[in-house]
Design an enzyme around this catalytic site. Structure first.
Site, PDB file in Angstrom:
ATOM      1  N   ASP A  83      -2.869  -5.154  -8.017  1.00 52.91           N
ATOM      2  CA  ASP A  83      -4.523  -4.959  -7.056  1.00 52.91           C
ATOM      3  C   ASP A  83      -4.364  -3.121  -7.274  1.00 52.91           C
ATOM      4  OD1 ASP A  83      -2.252  -4.747  -5.067  1.00 52.91           O
ATOM      5  OD2 ASP A  83      -3.520  -4.326  -3.438  1.00 52.91           O
ATOM      6  N   GLU A 146      -0.836  -5.228  -2.600  1.00 52.71           N
ATOM      7  CA  GLU A 146       0.141  -3.900  -1.999  1.00 52.71           C
ATOM      8  C   GLU A 146      -0.611  -2.634  -1.426  1.00 52.71           C
ATOM      9  OE1 GLU A 146       2.388  -0.053  -2.161  1.00 52.71           O
ATOM     10  OE2 GLU A 146       0.695  -0.476  -3.130  1.00 52.71           O
TER      11      GLU A 146
HETATM   12 ZN   LIG Z   1       1.200   1.484  -5.616  1.00 53.44          ZN
END
Ligand SMILES: [Zn+2]
Length: 385
Positions: A83, A146
């Site tokens: 992401d 993340e």
């Molecule tokens: Zn990163």
């Protein structure tokens, strides 16, 4: 597109990075299916690689790929997040176009961290051809989610008991220096309570916004100054930032409540719980402190075999040794280091200065160099005995 763009890359990492940037995965909203399909497509059909989807949500795939050396040995875990933050900002280029100019590729995730992910995936595929030389296991974790904290990604992998190994490498952008420390963080809300009254008669009430304003100043002047006295050679000083303030209901009402959002960064060697307790003690009866997030710091020793091997790999590929660094921000590395107790480093192409900005870019020579660095590191750690 200049002349360099036409030249095919040595490793294939440049082309994979282009495909990953074009497979947009901004988070929010969070959907890594296109990026995961690019990685699955790249690894498909390579002998000796086992691939599973460890995702915990249909739109949030999590690739766990494994290759085993010919003999038993340690397990090396390689982590990269799929992401990115949303494009945002004022771009002068297409944030999902993967344009190349002056030796750099532009796009959201170019540095943070589709370049590191591309380097890991290409290195992983190459290492599968070297299985005869390897003793041990290499696991690639291409994870979602993340950016907001890893809840549907690496944290879910940890909670499922699926993070086990001897060494972990998280390919966040470090400019191909070995980062062996990372700060932790405490996010806390401080609720200041007053007493409401009509705005025309402020003396009848107790203004929570005024009390909170004085508290902000005191936090900065006294606690912040005290925190700054201690610094770490790799990640710098302890810090405190008041990031949000919310209080009051109407201009003509004395507010009875004001909430501050405070961000306290923690050094390796400190515990977030102690930092939270210290904050609560400082605030005392001026407000109620409640943690909203605790992230542990970590540090891997300079003479640990993982750090030694990584330093040697970087020196061998780049031609000169480089000093170790540390990550001032936060990353999924904490789930390996603190969560699973595995010695961990951060190592990847690109720069944190490029992360989350408009016109994010990465130098392509660094992207290409990351492949032999990761291969060299894996071979040093999994050398057949
Ligand atoms: Zn990163």
């Amino acid at each position: 597109v200049d002349g360099q763009a036409q030249r095919p890359s040595r490793s294939g990492a440049t082309e994979l990075l282009r495909d990953l940037i074009q497979a947009a995965s901004p988070n929010p909203p969070g959907d890594e299916r296109a990026a995961a399909a690019v990685i699955r497509g790249y690894l498909a059909g390579i002998p000796g690689i086992e691939i599973e989807d460890a995702g915990v949500h249909p739109a949030r795939p999590m690739i766990v790929a494994r290759l085993r050396g010919r003999r038993e040995g340690p397990a090396l875990l390689l982590n990269g997040h799929m992401d990115t933050v949303p494009a945002g900002g004022r771009w002068t280029r297409d944030p999902f176009g993967a344009e190349i100019a002056d030796g750099r590729m532009y796009g959201r995730g170019a540095s943070d961290m589709k370049s590191g992910l591309a380097g890991l995936v290409v290195a992983f595929a190459r290492l599968s051809e070297m299985r005869d030389e390897l003793a041990g296991t290499i696991e690639l974790h291409a994870v979602p989610d993340e950016e907001p904290g890893g809840h549907l990604g690496t944290e879910a992998l940890l909670r499922a008991g699926r993070i086990a190994g001897d060494f972990a490498v998280v390919a966040e952008p470090t400019g191909l220096s070995v980062f062996r420390a990372q700060k932790g963080n405490v996010f806390a809300d401080i609720t200041v309570t007053g007493r409401s009254a009509h705005g025309s008669m402020p003396s009848h009430g107790l203004n929570a916004v005024s009390l909170a304003a004085r508290l902000v100043t005191d936090l900065e002047d006294r606690l912040g100054a005290r925190l700054a006295e201690r610094t770490h050679p790799l990640v710098g000083p302890r810090t405190l930032n008041v990031g949000t303030i919310a209080g009051g209901t109407a201009t003509n009402v004395v507010p009875d409540r004001c909430v501050l959002g405070v961000d306290r960064r923690v050094l390796p060697g400190e515990s977030p719980q102690e930092a939270l307790a210290e904050l609560a003690a400082f605030v005392g009866d001026r407000g109620a402190v409640a943690a909203t997030h605790l992230g542990a710091p970590f540090e891997t020793a300079e003479d640990h075999p993982l750090v030694v091997a990584a330093q040697a790999a970087v020196a061998s590929v780049m031609g000169v040794p480089r000093p170790c660094g540390g990550l001032v921000g936060s990353s999924d590395a904490r789930f390996y280091a603190d969560g699973a107790g595995i010695p961990t480093i951060l190592l990847g192409p690109g720069s944190m200065d490029q992360a989350h900005i408009a016109d994010e870019s990465v130098p392509l020579d660094e992207v290409e160099a990351s492949v032999p660095v990761f291969i060299d590191l894996a071979r040093r750690l999994l050398a057949r005995r």
